[in-house]
Design an enzyme around this catalytic site. Structure first.
Site, mmCIF file in Angstrom:
data_model
loop_
_atom_site.group_PDB
_atom_site.id
_atom_site.type_symbol
_atom_site.label_atom_id
_atom_site.label_comp_id
_atom_site.label_asym_id
_atom_site.label_seq_id
_atom_site.Cartn_x
_atom_site.Cartn_y
_atom_site.Cartn_z
ATOM 1 N N ASP A 13 0.810 -1.225 0.000
ATOM 2 C CA ASP A 13 0.000 0.000 0.000
ATOM 3 C C ASP A 13 0.841 1.272 0.000
ATOM 4 O OD1 ASP A 13 -2.238 -1.654 0.097
ATOM 5 O OD2 ASP A 13 -2.234 -1.675 2.287
ATOM 6 N N LYS A 16 1.830 2.159 -5.057
ATOM 7 C CA LYS A 16 2.392 1.602 -6.305
ATOM 8 C C LYS A 16 1.456 1.845 -7.482
ATOM 9 C CE LYS A 16 2.459 -2.422 -4.350
ATOM 10 N NZ LYS A 16 2.057 -2.059 -2.962
ATOM 11 N N GLY A 40 -4.443 -4.390 -3.856
ATOM 12 C CA GLY A 40 -5.455 -3.361 -4.113
ATOM 13 C C GLY A 40 -4.703 -2.114 -4.514
ATOM 14 N N HIS A 41 -4.702 -1.809 -5.791
ATOM 15 C CA HIS A 41 -3.914 -0.685 -6.311
ATOM 16 C C HIS A 41 -4.856 0.412 -6.791
ATOM 17 C CE1 HIS A 41 -0.220 -3.437 -7.203
ATOM 18 N NE2 HIS A 41 -0.628 -3.500 -5.959
ATOM 19 N N GLN A 209 2.003 -6.044 -3.251
ATOM 20 C CA GLN A 209 2.463 -6.143 -1.862
ATOM 21 C C GLN A 209 3.757 -5.323 -1.701
ATOM 22 O OE1 GLN A 209 1.496 -9.553 -3.363
ATOM 23 N NE2 GLN A 209 -0.458 -8.636 -2.890
HETATM 24 P P1 GDP Z 1 -0.764 0.304 -3.540
HETATM 25 O O1 GDP Z 1 -1.332 -0.973 -3.039
HETATM 26 O O2 GDP Z 1 0.703 0.418 -3.256
HETATM 27 O O3 GDP Z 1 -1.096 0.589 -4.969
HETATM 28 O O4 GDP Z 1 -1.458 1.460 -2.683
HETATM 29 P P2 GDP Z 1 -3.037 1.577 -2.340
HETATM 30 O O5 GDP Z 1 -3.736 2.049 -3.542
HETATM 31 O O6 GDP Z 1 -3.524 0.343 -1.674
HETATM 32 O O7 GDP Z 1 -2.988 2.676 -1.200
HETATM 33 C C1 GDP Z 1 -2.505 3.945 -1.430
HETATM 34 C C2 GDP Z 1 -3.637 4.939 -1.088
HETATM 35 O O8 GDP Z 1 -3.089 6.243 -0.984
HETATM 36 C C3 GDP Z 1 -4.673 5.042 -2.194
HETATM 37 O O9 GDP Z 1 -5.907 5.358 -1.619
HETATM 38 C C4 GDP Z 1 -4.153 6.183 -3.059
HETATM 39 O O10 GDP Z 1 -5.193 6.829 -3.772
HETATM 40 C C5 GDP Z 1 -3.579 7.093 -2.005
HETATM 41 N N1 GDP Z 1 -2.430 7.902 -2.417
HETATM 42 C C6 GDP Z 1 -1.440 7.607 -3.286
HETATM 43 N N2 GDP Z 1 -0.520 8.601 -3.318
HETATM 44 C C7 GDP Z 1 -0.949 9.536 -2.445
HETATM 45 C C8 GDP Z 1 -0.416 10.789 -1.997
HETATM 46 O O11 GDP Z 1 0.641 11.239 -2.390
HETATM 47 N N3 GDP Z 1 -1.156 11.469 -1.061
HETATM 48 C C9 GDP Z 1 -2.326 11.007 -0.582
HETATM 49 N N4 GDP Z 1 -2.961 11.730 0.336
HETATM 50 N N5 GDP Z 1 -2.845 9.822 -0.956
HETATM 51 C C10 GDP Z 1 -2.163 9.104 -1.873
HETATM 52 P P1 IMO Z 2 -0.871 -4.202 -2.265
HETATM 53 O O1 IMO Z 2 -0.423 -4.756 -3.584
HETATM 54 C C1 IMO Z 2 -0.967 -4.643 2.073
HETATM 55 C C2 IMO Z 2 -1.066 -8.722 3.651
HETATM 56 C C3 IMO Z 2 -2.328 -9.163 4.355
HETATM 57 C C4 IMO Z 2 -1.757 -10.132 5.368
HETATM 58 C C5 IMO Z 2 -0.634 -10.808 4.567
HETATM 59 C C6 IMO Z 2 -1.015 -12.134 3.935
HETATM 60 O O2 IMO Z 2 -2.172 -3.495 -2.307
HETATM 61 O O3 IMO Z 2 0.214 -3.422 -1.623
HETATM 62 P P2 IMO Z 2 -2.516 -12.791 1.847
HETATM 63 O O4 IMO Z 2 -3.966 -12.539 1.566
HETATM 64 O O5 IMO Z 2 -1.600 -12.247 0.825
HETATM 65 O O6 IMO Z 2 -2.239 -14.236 2.148
HETATM 66 O O7 IMO Z 2 -2.241 -11.989 3.218
HETATM 67 O O8 IMO Z 2 -0.277 -9.892 3.543
HETATM 68 N N1 IMO Z 2 -1.267 -8.202 2.281
HETATM 69 C C7 IMO Z 2 -1.190 -6.895 1.953
HETATM 70 N N2 IMO Z 2 -1.013 -5.816 2.718
HETATM 71 N N3 IMO Z 2 -1.053 -4.515 0.737
HETATM 72 C C8 IMO Z 2 -1.207 -5.594 -0.048
HETATM 73 O O9 IMO Z 2 -1.171 -5.535 -1.392
HETATM 74 C C9 IMO Z 2 -1.325 -6.857 0.557
HETATM 75 N N4 IMO Z 2 -1.500 -8.113 0.083
HETATM 76 C C10 IMO Z 2 -1.443 -8.908 1.145
HETATM 77 O O10 IMO Z 2 -2.970 -8.076 4.982
HETATM 78 O O11 IMO Z 2 -1.161 -9.441 6.429
HETATM 79 MG MG MG Z 3 -2.871 -1.643 -1.825
#
Ligand code: GDP
Ligand code: IMO
Ligand code: MG
Length: 415
Positions: A13, A16, A40-41, A209
């Site tokens: 998270d 990416k 979850g991207h 991840q």
């Molecule tokens: P990922 O799994 O690495 O793709 O990240 P996620 O999408 O799960 O979580 C990142 C969250 O932060 C999302 O809700 C994005 O929309 C948000 N986000 C990304 N970059 C920024 C930033 O620079 N500032 C803020 N406030 N939110 C951001």
């Molecule tokens: P992105 O790509 C954050 C965590 C789960 C749990 C552990 C194992 O959005 O960054 P799993 O379902 O993979 O067997 O769970 O890994 N986890 C993540 N945490 N971002 C993710 O993906 C994750 N994918 C798995 O919360 O602790």
């Molecule tokens: Mg994510």
């Protein structure tokens, strides 16, 4: 060679999705190479939040989405996300490796059962069937996408899986239909990607991840079931290391973690709550509140080392504004020994006492003020925010070339 890899440097998270979207704008292909719908991207376009679990988020830019051999594929998600792309005017279907593994209903059920068995120390998985699908793959009984197109092979695999787990695999008629529908896109992805790289086409490899969730390099057993580090690009896509010209590590301005496991710089009180609310730190896939803490330099140094990171994309700088002081963990004290680079070993990390430095914060800025900064660029950032970034560059020994200052695409500055 125009192959670029994007790797999360923390516990996932990091943002990416947004970075992949930005870097994919002039790319031909964008590839998911490990994990499954546990990812979850997010990409935010004109205030619309697009969430990708199975397709690479970079495909929102129009780059052709690909799903490589080392993934565990949730076909329902693939279909939903093809529709999501359509809703923003992108009519495409992903190329899927023949060898990609399929997550079956039984794998989700087994994910639930394993968490129940662990009762007092659950991993806190996303319950997307990831671990069970990868373990069936390792046992060589897993269903590959090409099996869905071969009745006999599929029946054989189903028998093996059901005999082993003593459970029905679940209704997979829909999966067969979906595979038939996607038939023309099921290919020898390795050959396709190598060909395209040889022709000079730009390809983004979008990691899921983060490094600290890697099954070998992370905080085992509180990890996911795949390699999330750079090596997975090579093993999953059949692309050799020399074809990747840049390795980009994505980190956020503080640390978060979803699910259980050690977290040395975790903030349990008020500041943690503030960051969680301001950063909207709730899981993209599961909605669970993310645990929040300060930056952890010893672990980041490890992540940079194991991935050979060339440069860093830094996200969520805006979330820290308004704090009077910001802490950075410089090193740990472990049984009286100073640790500057930490292997993510759970036993060691449980004993680690973080040693912090304090930096002065900067005032709260309105969204409009951040927007103006995104237009003016690096020089317009608050002085203490620049000091924060430069301090981290120095501590990690890598340049921070891209700084995200808001969720929306466009809210970033280059350095
Ligand atoms: P990922 O799994 O690495 O793709 O990240 P996620 O999408 O799960 O979580 C990142 C969250 O932060 C999302 O809700 C994005 O929309 C948000 N986000 C990304 N970059 C920024 C930033 O620079 N500032 C803020 N406030 N939110 C951001
Ligand atoms: P992105 O790509 C954050 C965590 C789960 C749990 C552990 C194992 O959005 O960054 P799993 O379902 O993979 O067997 O769970 O890994 N986890 C993540 N945490 N971002 C993710 O993906 C994750 N994918 C798995 O919360 O602790
Ligand atoms: Mg994510």
């Amino acid at each position: 060679m125009p192959g670029l890899a994007i790797i999360g440097l923390q516990w996932g998270d990091e943002g990416k999705g947004k970075i992949s979207y930005l870097l994919s704008k002039d790319a031909e292909y964008v590839v998911r190479f490990q994990g499954g719908a546990n990812a979850g991207h997010t990409v935010v376009l004109d205030d619309r939040e697009l969430r990708f679990n199975m397709l690479p988020a970079g495909s929102a830019s129009g780059a052709k989405p690909c799903i490589a051999s080392g993934t565990v594929v949730d076909l329902n998600e693939v279909i939903e996300e093809i529709e999501l792309l359509k809703s923003i005017g992108i009519n495409t279907e992903p190329l899927i490796s023949k060898n990609a593994s399929i997550v079956l209903p039984i794998h989700k059920k087994l994910d639930d059962i394993i968490e129940e068995i662990r009762s007092r120390e659950p991993i806190g998985t996303t319950r997307r069937g990831i671990g069970p699908a990868y373990s069936d793959k390792a046992l060589r009984i897993g269903v590959k996408i090409e099996d869905l197109l071969d009745y006999e092979s599929l029946q054989n695999k189903i028998r093996l899986i059901e005999d082993l787990h003593k459970l029905p695999v679940g209704d997979i008629k829909e999966y067969v239909k979906l595979a038939e529908k996607l038939y023309v896109n099921i290919c020898d992805l390795e050959i396709r990607l190598n060909d395209e790289l040889d022709k000079g086409k730009k390809i983004i490899f979008e990691g899921a991840q983060g490094t600290l969730l890697d099954i070998d390099q992370g905080t085992y057993p509180y990890v996911t079931s795949s390699n999330t580090t750079i090596g997975a690009v090579f093993t999953s896509c059949g692309v050799g290391p020399k074809k990747i010209s840049e390795i980009i590590g994505v980190m956020k301005a503080y640390t978060t973690r979803v699910g259980a496991g050690v977290f040395p710089t975790e903030l349990k009180g008020g500041e943690g709550e503030i960051l969680r609310e301001k950063g909207r730190e709730y899981g993209t896939t599961t909605g669970r509140p993310r645990r929040v803490g300060w930056l952890d330099i010893p672990l980041l140094r490890y992540s940079i080392m194991v991935n050979s990171v060339d440069w860093i994309a830094f996200t969520k700088l805006d979330v820290l504004s308004g704090l009077k002081r910001i802490k950075i963990c410089l090193e740990y004290d472990v049984d009286g020994e100073t640790i500057k680079i930490a292997s993510p070993n759970v036993r060691t990390l449980e004993k680690a006492k973080p040693i912090y430095t304090h930096l002065d914060g900067w005032p709260n800025l309105t969204r409009e003020e951040w927007r103006k900064i995104s237009v003016k660029g690096w020089d317009a950032l608050p002085e203490n925010a620049k000091i924060y970034i430069e301090t981290i560059e120095e501590l990690l020994g890598r340049p921070i070339k891209l700084i995200s200052i808001g969720a929306s695409s466009g809210m970033e500055v280059a350095k």
